[in-house]
Enzyme design. Structure first.
Site, PDB file in Angstrom:
ATOM      1  N   TYR A 131       0.817  -1.328   0.009  1.00  8.37           N
ATOM      2  CA  TYR A 131       0.003  -0.035   0.054  1.00  8.37           C
ATOM      3  C   TYR A 131       0.751   1.128  -0.035  1.00  8.37           C
ATOM      4  CZ  TYR A 131      -3.718  -3.308   1.116  1.00  8.37           C
ATOM      5  OH  TYR A 131      -4.518  -4.247   1.504  1.00  8.37           O
ATOM      6  N   HIS A 160       0.316 -12.068   0.815  1.00  4.33           N
ATOM      7  CA  HIS A 160      -0.203 -11.014  -0.031  1.00  4.33           C
ATOM      8  C   HIS A 160      -0.390 -11.203  -1.453  1.00  4.33           C
ATOM      9  CE1 HIS A 160      -1.371  -6.505  -0.732  1.00  4.33           C
ATOM     10  NE2 HIS A 160      -2.381  -7.209  -0.479  1.00  4.33           N
TER      11      HIS A 160
END
Length: 328
Positions: free
Chosen positions: A51, A132
């Site tokens: 992010y 992820h």
């Protein structure tokens, strides 16, 4: 499973937006968002190195540094290493930091990723770690090779760290159902809390109901659901599952709106309650940089939605008859 103890609140804050997803967010705006969430009682925060190439973790760590660590829960992710080398960015996080990101699901890469996240988050430990984007939507045909890398690397490390009490739970954090299904059926790895984004929402849930949800129940684990609005599509946004929305999805959203208008229901309230209604779901995470949206999300948990609304959605073919319906 320990995940029943870890997440005490049904709503957490997803911090992709404060990593400058889709737009440039100021430090002040990011800090105010996290502070507002805290003031409203939110104590679960989900972040990731991806992010904004570390920006989300840096901002979250700064915002939470004044609170007692035992008073909140943080989940971050492994599988992407942030490098010192920089590059021009495009896509979801083109406004994030310029650092290059390297995909790495090995044992060494996993340990390095956790160590780097701890520094950015200004904490001594992570509560939950998700592997992820170990998924075909990010890795294409290579995802199977990378899954094998993770099975022999990240999964083993995270199993060990959980068993040693260094982390409390681990799982996959992905935008498709298949990787979670495969991981749950492994004999040598034991994920106990998975983060499924976009896949168990009002707009799409049929595939999840086929295998992911039953397997989660069978294995005794749990799910955190992310992107319950499918990147804002359900609320009239321009994106669906992190891509530009298609006319077909827009038409489906219009049908949802027609039913909602018939009953005086806000689709945001319905979306949050729908995703939480399945017994496999421990919590949802929603992301925003607007404090008023956080208050809306919390209020949605308390809103009374008549059964007739849900029944009309089922009759219209917009919700599967196999989906557990919310009860107030």
């Amino acid at each position: 499973m320990k995940n029943d103890v870890i997440i005490k609140n049904k709503l957490g804050l997803g911090t992709g937006p404060i990593g400058n997803m889709f737009r440039n967010v100021s430090d002040q705006e990011a800090m105010e968002t996290i502070q507002s969430a805290w003031n409203e009682g939110i104590r679960y925060f989900d972040t990731a190195p991806f992010y904004g190439a570390g920006l989300s973790e840096i901002r979250l760590g700064e915002a939470l540094s004044s609170y007692k660590r035992e008073d909140y829960v943080v989940s971050s992710k492994v599988g992407k290493i942030i490098l010192d080398e920089q590059e021009n960015k495009e896509g979801l996080f083109e406004f994030g930091l310029k650092n290059k990101i390297q995909t790495d699901y090995t044992e060494g890469g996993t340990l390095r990723s956790i160590e780097d996240s701890l520094k950015r988050l200004k904490t001594d430990y992570l509560d939950i770690v998700y592997v992820h984007d170990l998924s075909p939507d990010f890795l294409g045909d290579e995802w199977i090779t990378k899954f094998d890398e993770a099975r022999n690397g990240a999964f083993r490390v995270l199993d060990r760290l959980r068993d040693e009490g260094i982390i409390k739970a681990w799982g996959l954090g992905v935008n498709t159902t298949t990787p979670i299904e495969v991981a749950l059926e492994l004999e040598e790895a034991h994920p106990d809390l998975n983060l499924s984004a976009t896949q168990y929402t009002m707009l799409q849930h049929d595939r999840a109901l086929e295998r992911m949800m039953p397997l989660t129940m069978e294995k005794g684990g749990g799910l955190v659901i992310g992107s319950v609005f499918n990147s804002g599509a359900l609320l009239g946004g321009d994106h669906f599952d992190y891509q530009k929305i298609t006319p077909a999805i827009q038409k489906k959203v219009e049908r949802f709106n027609d039913v909602a208008n018939n009953h005086g229901i806000h689709l945001k309230d319905a979306a949050i309650q729908f995703s939480l209604a399945h017994p496999a779901v421990k919590a949802i995470v929603t992301g925003s940089t607007k404090p008023e949206r956080i208050r809306e999300d919390l209020q949605a948990l308390k809103t009374n939605i008549p059964l007739a609304f849900w029944q009309e959605l089922v009759q219209a073919g917009l919700i599967s008859p196999q989906a557990p319906l919310p009860t107030n």
